[in-house]
Design a protein around this motif. Sequence first.
Motif, PDB file in Angstrom:
ATOM      1  N   LYS A   1      33.007  55.778  14.877  1.00 43.88           N
ATOM      2  CA  LYS A   1      32.694  57.198  15.920  1.00 43.88           C
ATOM      3  C   LYS A   1      33.264  58.030  15.740  1.00 43.88           C
ATOM      4  CE  LYS A   1      27.994  55.910  16.991  1.00 43.88           C
ATOM      5  NZ  LYS A   1      26.568  56.447  17.688  1.00 43.88           N
ATOM      6  N   THR A   2      33.317  59.212  15.551  1.00 41.92           N
ATOM      7  CA  THR A   2      34.476  60.446  15.763  1.00 41.92           C
ATOM      8  C   THR A   2      33.447  61.780  16.627  1.00 41.92           C
ATOM      9  OG1 THR A   2      36.064  59.594  14.192  1.00 41.92           O
ATOM     10  CG2 THR A   2      36.665  61.552  15.105  1.00 41.92           C
ATOM     11  N   GLY A   3      34.383  62.063  17.729  1.00 39.70           N
ATOM     12  CA  GLY A   3      33.948  63.114  17.957  1.00 39.70           C
ATOM     13  C   GLY A   3      34.639  64.483  17.262  1.00 39.70           C
ATOM     14  N   LEU A   4      33.535  65.794  16.837  1.00 38.50           N
ATOM     15  CA  LEU A   4      34.671  66.962  16.636  1.00 38.50           C
ATOM     16  C   LEU A   4      33.982  67.912  17.778  1.00 38.50           C
ATOM     17  CD1 LEU A   4      32.069  66.959  13.246  1.00 38.50           C
ATOM     18  CD2 LEU A   4      34.485  66.350  13.789  1.00 38.50           C
ATOM     19  N   TYR A   5      35.386  68.317  18.036  1.00 36.45           N
ATOM     20  CA  TYR A   5      35.846  69.391  19.254  1.00 36.45           C
ATOM     21  C   TYR A   5      36.392  70.719  18.097  1.00 36.45           C
ATOM     22  CZ  TYR A   5      35.748  65.448  22.314  1.00 36.45           C
ATOM     23  OH  TYR A   5      35.206  64.061  22.950  1.00 36.45           O
ATOM     24  N   ALA A   6      35.655  71.647  19.224  1.00 35.94           N
ATOM     25  CA  ALA A   6      36.204  73.424  18.844  1.00 35.94           C
ATOM     26  C   ALA A   6      36.598  74.267  20.204  1.00 35.94           C
ATOM     27  CB  ALA A   6      34.978  73.853  17.921  1.00 35.94           C
ATOM     28  N   PHE A   7      37.618  74.768  20.443  1.00 35.48           N
ATOM     29  CA  PHE A   7      37.952  76.658  21.253  1.00 35.48           C
ATOM     30  C   PHE A   7      36.103  76.475  21.222  1.00 35.48           C
ATOM     31  CE2 PHE A   7      42.105  76.575  19.786  1.00 35.48           C
ATOM     32  CZ  PHE A   7      42.743  75.653  20.645  1.00 35.48           C
ATOM     33  N   GLY A   8      36.140  77.224  22.156  1.00 38.70           N
ATOM     34  CA  GLY A   8      34.925  77.759  22.759  1.00 38.70           C
ATOM     35  C   GLY A   8      34.664  78.141  24.563  1.00 38.70           C
ATOM     36  N   TYR A   9      33.741  78.561  24.450  1.00 41.23           N
ATOM     37  CA  TYR A   9      33.954  79.047  26.185  1.00 41.23           C
ATOM     38  C   TYR A   9      32.912  78.079  26.415  1.00 41.23           C
ATOM     39  CZ  TYR A   9      37.407  83.129  25.773  1.00 41.23           C
ATOM     40  OH  TYR A   9      38.558  84.403  25.944  1.00 41.23           O
ATOM     41  N   LEU A  10      33.060  78.332  28.302  1.00 36.81           N
ATOM     42  CA  LEU A  10      32.049  77.450  29.025  1.00 36.81           C
ATOM     43  C   LEU A  10      32.013  78.468  29.821  1.00 36.81           C
ATOM     44  CD1 LEU A  10      29.557  75.397  29.153  1.00 36.81           C
ATOM     45  CD2 LEU A  10      31.684  73.652  30.329  1.00 36.81           C
ATOM     46  N   ASP A  11      30.653  78.505  30.435  1.00 37.80           N
ATOM     47  CA  ASP A  11      31.180  79.586  32.148  1.00 37.80           C
ATOM     48  C   ASP A  11      31.877  80.408  31.384  1.00 37.80           C
ATOM     49  OD1 ASP A  11      29.025  77.849  32.911  1.00 37.80           O
ATOM     50  OD2 ASP A  11      30.646  76.730  33.540  1.00 37.80           O
ATOM     51  N   THR A  12      32.933  80.805  32.315  1.00 39.93           N
ATOM     52  CA  THR A  12      33.701  82.043  31.270  1.00 39.93           C
ATOM     53  C   THR A  12      35.338  81.396  31.082  1.00 39.93           C
ATOM     54  OG1 THR A  12      34.909  81.787  33.976  1.00 39.93           O
ATOM     55  CG2 THR A  12      33.478  83.372  33.261  1.00 39.93           C
ATOM     56  N   SER A  13      35.247  80.058  31.077  1.00 36.70           N
ATOM     57  CA  SER A  13      36.655  79.445  30.529  1.00 36.70           C
ATOM     58  C   SER A  13      36.875  78.795  29.576  1.00 36.70           C
ATOM     59  CB  SER A  13      37.247  77.770  31.605  1.00 36.70           C
ATOM     60  OG  SER A  13      36.302  77.181  31.342  1.00 36.70           O
ATOM     61  N   PHE A  14      38.013  79.271  28.727  1.00 34.93           N
ATOM     62  CA  PHE A  14      37.937  78.916  27.623  1.00 34.93           C
ATOM     63  C   PHE A  14      38.738  77.295  27.358  1.00 34.93           C
ATOM     64  CE2 PHE A  14      40.970  79.648  23.204  1.00 34.93           C
ATOM     65  CZ  PHE A  14      39.996  79.766  22.521  1.00 34.93           C
ATOM     66  N   ARG A  15      37.645  76.244  26.758  1.00 31.24           N
ATOM     67  CA  ARG A  15      38.460  75.447  26.496  1.00 31.24           C
ATOM     68  C   ARG A  15      38.646  74.733  25.089  1.00 31.24           C
ATOM     69  NH1 ARG A  15      35.225  72.674  31.821  1.00 31.24           N
ATOM     70  NH2 ARG A  15      33.898  72.537  30.468  1.00 31.24           N
ATOM     71  N   TRP A  16      38.189  73.135  25.043  1.00 31.45           N
ATOM     72  CA  TRP A  16      37.448  72.553  23.769  1.00 31.45           C
ATOM     73  C   TRP A  16      36.259  72.078  24.471  1.00 31.45           C
ATOM     74  CZ3 TRP A  16      39.844  72.224  18.954  1.00 31.45           C
ATOM     75  CH2 TRP A  16      41.218  71.755  19.463  1.00 31.45           C
ATOM     76  N   LEU A  17      35.673  72.100  23.384  1.00 28.81           N
ATOM     77  CA  LEU A  17      33.994  71.727  23.894  1.00 28.81           C
ATOM     78  C   LEU A  17      33.596  71.517  22.274  1.00 28.81           C
ATOM     79  CD1 LEU A  17      32.579  75.575  24.354  1.00 28.81           C
ATOM     80  CD2 LEU A  17      32.978  73.491  25.668  1.00 28.81           C
ATOM     81  N   TYR A  18      32.840  70.065  23.121  1.00 33.42           N
ATOM     82  CA  TYR A  18      32.076  68.737  21.541  1.00 33.42           C
ATOM     83  C   TYR A  18      31.401  70.206  21.578  1.00 33.42           C
ATOM     84  CZ  TYR A  18      29.615  65.337  20.827  1.00 33.42           C
ATOM     85  OH  TYR A  18      28.571  64.020  19.971  1.00 33.42           O
ATOM     86  N   VAL A  19      31.447  69.675  20.061  1.00 36.94           N
ATOM     87  CA  VAL A  19      30.173  70.315  19.211  1.00 36.94           C
ATOM     88  C   VAL A  19      29.881  69.344  17.965  1.00 36.94           C
ATOM     89  CG1 VAL A  19      31.453  72.851  19.059  1.00 36.94           C
ATOM     90  CG2 VAL A  19      32.047  70.789  17.618  1.00 36.94           C
ATOM     91  N   GLY A  20      29.991  67.979  17.979  1.00 36.28           N
ATOM     92  CA  GLY A  20      29.226  67.646  17.112  1.00 36.28           C
ATOM     93  C   GLY A  20      30.366  65.898  17.559  1.00 36.28           C
TER      94      GLY A  20
END
Length: 149
Positions: free
Chosen positions: A113-132
């Motif tokens: 299994k490989t996680g897919l990560y994207a740039f995005g905002y969580l709360d007010t911080s811009f960072r890598w987010l797990y998207v699938g």
Amino acid sequence: WFSTDAVANQLDVGSVPEEISADIRLISPHHLPVWGNYSSSIAREFHSRFDDNLGFYEANVYDSCMVLGLSVIEAGSMNASNVKDVLPEVADGFLGLTGSCGLDMYGDRLDFKTGLYAFGYLDTSFRWLYVGEYNSPSNEIIWETNDYQ
């Protein structure tokens, strides 16, 4: 843009100018360990001995050593030809820290299994987010969010 795991969770998102950060559509893979009671206990032991977290690559080394050792025991010999003959069967039956260790006809990992990560905002911080995640046996992508499909 789809990149290799050399990018996901390693590229400093703080260096991306805020005015362009919302426009970046970068999806990057990063391996996912398979956590359970056994792997969690090994991870705790690893941390207590080395004062570091058990990562995916260290877990692969552990699994490889276990499959090799069990193959030597199964073959009843350290002769490379004998070990090579039993290794695929031993690997097929071994569930390690990184999941099922079965091999395909080319000797490559069959299931991962490989996680897919994207740039995005969580709360007010811009960072890598797990998207699938990508699941190799079914060859499907399971999205956590519709934003990146």
